[in-house]
Structures are given as structure tokens and as C-alpha cells.
Motif scaffolding. Structure first.
Motif, PDB file in Angstrom:
ATOM      1  N   GLU A 160     127.003  -3.099  34.490  1.00 42.20           N
ATOM      2  CA  GLU A 160     126.005  -3.707  33.620  1.00 42.20           C
ATOM      3  C   GLU A 160     126.517  -3.838  32.186  1.00 42.20           C
ATOM      4  OE1 GLU A 160     122.780  -1.008  34.294  1.00 42.20           O
ATOM      5  OE2 GLU A 160     121.829  -2.323  35.771  1.00 42.20           O
ATOM      6  N   ILE A 161     127.176  -2.804  31.694  1.00 41.77           N
ATOM      7  CA  ILE A 161     127.695  -2.848  30.325  1.00 41.77           C
ATOM      8  C   ILE A 161     128.827  -3.876  30.215  1.00 41.77           C
ATOM      9  CG2 ILE A 161     128.889  -1.524  28.542  1.00 41.77           C
ATOM     10  CD1 ILE A 161     127.349   0.926  29.450  1.00 41.77           C
ATOM     11  N   THR A 162     129.693  -3.915  31.225  1.00 41.48           N
ATOM     12  CA  THR A 162     130.774  -4.907  31.226  1.00 41.48           C
ATOM     13  C   THR A 162     130.216  -6.315  31.230  1.00 41.48           C
ATOM     14  OG1 THR A 162     132.218  -3.367  32.430  1.00 41.48           O
ATOM     15  CG2 THR A 162     132.825  -5.704  32.454  1.00 41.48           C
ATOM     16  N   TYR A 163     129.190  -6.542  32.046  1.00 44.12           N
ATOM     17  CA  TYR A 163     128.558  -7.870  32.102  1.00 44.12           C
ATOM     18  C   TYR A 163     127.950  -8.225  30.750  1.00 44.12           C
ATOM     19  CZ  TYR A 163     125.434 -11.611  33.568  1.00 44.12           C
ATOM     20  OH  TYR A 163     124.775 -12.804  33.676  1.00 44.12           O
ATOM     21  N   ARG A 164     127.329  -7.252  30.105  1.00 48.08           N
ATOM     22  CA  ARG A 164     126.737  -7.488  28.798  1.00 48.08           C
ATOM     23  C   ARG A 164     127.797  -7.897  27.775  1.00 48.08           C
ATOM     24  NH1 ARG A 164     124.024  -9.371  24.706  1.00 48.08           N
ATOM     25  NH2 ARG A 164     123.994  -8.009  22.884  1.00 48.08           N
ATOM     26  N   PHE A 165     128.960  -7.236  27.826  1.00 51.00           N
ATOM     27  CA  PHE A 165     129.979  -7.497  26.820  1.00 51.00           C
ATOM     28  C   PHE A 165     130.738  -8.791  27.076  1.00 51.00           C
ATOM     29  CE2 PHE A 165     129.249  -3.349  25.107  1.00 51.00           C
ATOM     30  CZ  PHE A 165     129.656  -3.473  23.786  1.00 51.00           C
ATOM     31  N   ILE A 166     130.568  -9.388  28.232  1.00 54.41           N
ATOM     32  CA  ILE A 166     131.108 -10.735  28.434  1.00 54.41           C
ATOM     33  C   ILE A 166     130.477 -11.694  27.435  1.00 54.41           C
ATOM     34  CG2 ILE A 166     131.168 -12.703  30.007  1.00 54.41           C
ATOM     35  CD1 ILE A 166     131.445 -10.756  32.303  1.00 54.41           C
ATOM     36  N   PHE A 167     129.175 -11.577  27.258  1.00 54.75           N
ATOM     37  CA  PHE A 167     128.461 -12.448  26.321  1.00 54.75           C
ATOM     38  C   PHE A 167     128.784 -12.086  24.874  1.00 54.75           C
ATOM     39  CE2 PHE A 167     126.032 -12.405  30.239  1.00 54.75           C
ATOM     40  CZ  PHE A 167     125.810 -13.750  30.455  1.00 54.75           C
ATOM     41  N   VAL A 168     129.022 -10.806  24.614  1.00 49.92           N
ATOM     42  CA  VAL A 168     129.419 -10.396  23.262  1.00 49.92           C
ATOM     43  C   VAL A 168     130.768 -11.006  22.909  1.00 49.92           C
ATOM     44  CG1 VAL A 168     130.027  -8.433  21.803  1.00 49.92           C
ATOM     45  CG2 VAL A 168     128.089  -8.259  23.387  1.00 49.92           C
ATOM     46  N   PHE A 169     131.715 -10.947  23.838  1.00 48.54           N
ATOM     47  CA  PHE A 169     133.028 -11.558  23.626  1.00 48.54           C
ATOM     48  C   PHE A 169     132.895 -13.050  23.362  1.00 48.54           C
ATOM     49  CE2 PHE A 169     135.385  -7.872  25.203  1.00 48.54           C
ATOM     50  CZ  PHE A 169     136.559  -7.990  24.491  1.00 48.54           C
ATOM     51  N   LEU A 170     132.135 -13.741  24.211  1.00 46.39           N
ATOM     52  CA  LEU A 170     132.005 -15.189  24.087  1.00 46.39           C
ATOM     53  C   LEU A 170     131.329 -15.586  22.778  1.00 46.39           C
ATOM     54  CD1 LEU A 170     130.988 -16.176  27.733  1.00 46.39           C
ATOM     55  CD2 LEU A 170     133.172 -16.561  26.607  1.00 46.39           C
ATOM     56  N   GLU A 171     130.251 -14.885  22.430  1.00 45.91           N
ATOM     57  CA  GLU A 171     129.520 -15.204  21.202  1.00 45.91           C
ATOM     58  C   GLU A 171     130.393 -14.976  19.968  1.00 45.91           C
ATOM     59  OE1 GLU A 171     125.507 -13.772  18.764  1.00 45.91           O
ATOM     60  OE2 GLU A 171     126.095 -12.782  20.638  1.00 45.91           O
ATOM     61  N   LEU A 203     138.918 -10.321  17.092  1.00 46.97           N
ATOM     62  CA  LEU A 203     137.918 -10.259  18.150  1.00 46.97           C
ATOM     63  C   LEU A 203     137.775  -8.840  18.689  1.00 46.97           C
ATOM     64  CD1 LEU A 203     135.976 -11.688  20.114  1.00 46.97           C
ATOM     65  CD2 LEU A 203     137.930 -12.151  21.586  1.00 46.97           C
ATOM     66  N   PHE A 204     138.884  -8.163  18.923  1.00 43.85           N
ATOM     67  CA  PHE A 204     138.820  -6.810  19.449  1.00 43.85           C
ATOM     68  C   PHE A 204     138.198  -5.852  18.433  1.00 43.85           C
ATOM     69  CE2 PHE A 204     141.863  -8.399  22.552  1.00 43.85           C
ATOM     70  CZ  PHE A 204     141.454  -7.747  23.705  1.00 43.85           C
ATOM     71  N   ARG A 210     130.832  -3.621  17.790  1.00 46.46           N
ATOM     72  CA  ARG A 210     129.586  -3.880  18.516  1.00 46.46           C
ATOM     73  C   ARG A 210     129.344  -2.808  19.583  1.00 46.46           C
ATOM     74  NH1 ARG A 210     127.715  -9.253  18.330  1.00 46.46           N
ATOM     75  NH2 ARG A 210     126.110  -8.564  19.798  1.00 46.46           N
ATOM     76  N   SER A 211     130.416  -2.333  20.203  1.00 49.12           N
ATOM     77  CA  SER A 211     130.245  -1.290  21.220  1.00 49.12           C
ATOM     78  C   SER A 211     129.731   0.010  20.595  1.00 49.12           C
ATOM     79  CB  SER A 211     131.581  -1.050  21.934  1.00 49.12           C
ATOM     80  OG  SER A 211     132.539  -0.507  21.045  1.00 49.12           O
TER      81      SER A 211
END
Length: 264
Positions: A160-171, A203-204, A210-211
Motif C-alpha cells: 500500500e505504501i509503495t503504491y502510494r509513493f508511485i503517485f508521489v514520484f509522478l507528481e 527527485l529522491f 515526503r516519506s
């Protein structure tokens, strides 16, 4: 929001119980991977694509674009299987096509064609099963099913956290790219490489920040090593289960009756 996530929440089959969709997708996926039969894989691809496009009403153009995403990796894998080369002519088996280049004998055999064809349809059928599931079922519904199956909570939480951070990366990457592009950061090839390097490094740093903010927010809400989400109210359908059984039996019957007819 990604389009793939948008369609998962706004497709025609969004109200169907996720367990029914998961059972159908994973049975066909596992059966296709197990038997590795070209005919079974082809039928599986047609059935799952029809369900995705005609049943769930996912636009054909978008579905076709998604199929092109793994296309490069699939074609590169097929080429390595299809084409063989050797410097010793004695080792060359009976081939369908052969040529010579820089002292090497390049050839294609009947066995390599059959193996590459089998790989192509097996991978294609597997992708269609996974796309059917991801385009018709929201991620949090899949997580609820995994909880019912007693999957370890840590694995579900990490997913769930990994899926959430996909959108954080993209945004974050989109905003940074727009800012660089507004300052003509991609005007030349040299500038593009330099800007891309700055984007990746920055980005990193932003994502790590954000994390940390996410951890602070979760702890302030009394996080107890388990993410709680509201579960939608679904009901099982006898008609859907009957359809799943009919499809499953039909696929097995086709394999028993015609298995290997397209492989050799």
C-alpha cells in the motif's frame, strides 16, 4: 491520478465483487502459465481482452497502448530465443533460415520459432489477465481480499505504501520537469542530459522528505502497524460464479481436446 487507477474506480464492472474478478483472472493466468499451450494462451488473451474492453468498457486505444508498454521487452526476449549463431558449421542443426555475418553463422530453427511463438502468446495472455484485474479492481479492494486470505500484514502494508509513493514520484517529477522546461532546460541535448540528472537527484531528496512527513502524519494519528481502510459493500453473484465456472471448464476442455495443436 493515473488513468489506469481512474478506470479501476470508474469502469462498468466496478461494483462486481473483487474476489470474483481475482478468481477468474488468477485461474486463467496460472493455467496459461502452467500448460504453456499456444491455443489456450490465445483464447485466454481474447477472452480477457473482451471482458476488459467490451465488458468493463475500457477504451480500446488505451488498452492497446498498455499492451505496447511491455512490447519492447517481449520482442527482445523473442529475438534472443529466435536467433542463434555459431562459428562452427558442424554445430548448425537443420534450420529454416541461415546467413553469415563477420564469420558467424546466424540461423533460425523450427524449434526456436515454436518456442518464441509459445513465449509470445503465454506472456500476452498473462498480461491480459493482469490488465483485466488492475483496470477493473481498485487497489484497496485487492488489499482487502489479501487480508481475508491471511496474507502477512507487513507485506500488505508495504504494498500500500509503495503504491502510494508511485503517485508521489509522478507528481513531484512532473512539477520539476515543468519548472525545468519553463526555464528552457531541455532546449539542447546537452542541457537535457544535465537537467535530467538534476531532476533525478532532486527527485529522491524530495521523495525522502515526503516519506518522513508521511511517517510523522501516521504516527500523529496513532499508527499501530496496520493501515485501516473502509471496505466497500459488495455482494456475490450466482450468475458471475456460474460464468467463472463455465469459462474455467471450457478452457480446460479445450486444452484436453486440442492441447498442443498449435505448438507443433
Amino acid at each position: 491520478m493515473l488513468l489506469i487507477d481512474k478506470y479501476a474506480y470508474m469502469n462498468r464492472w466496478q461494483h462486481i465483487h473483487p474476489i470474483e474478478k481475482i478468481v477468474l483472472a488468477f485461474f486463467l493466468l496460472l493455467f496459461s502459465l502452467t500448460v504453456k499451450d499456444t491455443l489456450v494462451s490465445l483464447i485466454t488473451f481474447i477472452v480477457m481482452s473482451a471482458f476488459t474492453i467490451l465488458g468493463a468498457k475500457i477504451p480500446f486505444k488505451y488498452y492497446f497502448k498498455l499492451l505496447l508498454v511491455p512490447g519492447f521487452f517481449l520482442l527482445s526476449s523473442m529475438m534472443t530465443i529466435l536467433i542463434s549463431f555459431t562459428s562452427n558449421t558442424i554445430l548448425i542443426p537443420s534450420s529454416l533460415w541461415t546467413t553469415e555475418f563477420l564469420g558467424l553463422h546466424i540461423f533460425i530453427t523450427k524449434h526456436s520459432v515454436e518456442t518464441a511463438t509459445q513465449l509470445f502468446f503465454t506472456v500476452l495472455s498473462s498480461i491480459s489477465c493482469l490488465y483485466f484485474l488492475t483496470l477493473t479492481t481498485p487497489v484497496h479492494d485487492i488489499m482487502h481480499v489479501l487480508r481475508k486470505l491471511k496474507v502477512p500484514a507487513l507485506l500488505i502494508e508495504l504494498t500500500e505504501i509503495t503504491y502510494r509513493f508511485i503517485f508521489v514520484f509522478l507528481e513531484t517529477s512532473l512539477k520539476m520537469h515543468q519548472a525545468q522546461n519553463a526555464r528552457l532546460g531541455y532546449l539542447t541535448v546537452k542541457q537535457s542530459i544535465h537537467s535530467l540528472g538534476l531532476l533525478v537527484s532532486s527527485l529522491f531528496i524530495h521523495v525522502f522528505q515526503r516519506s518522513k512527513e508521511l511517517i510523522i502524519a501516521m504516527n500523529s494519528r496513532c499508527y499501530m502497524e496496520d493501515i485501516k481502510l473502509l471496505e466497500d459493500d459488495y455482494s456475490f453473484s450466482q450468475r458471475n460464479w456460474l460464468g467463472i465456472v463455465v469459462i474455467s471448464i471450457s478452457i480446460v476442455a479445450v486444452y484436453i481436446q486440442f492441447g498442443g495443436s498449435l505448438n507443433g
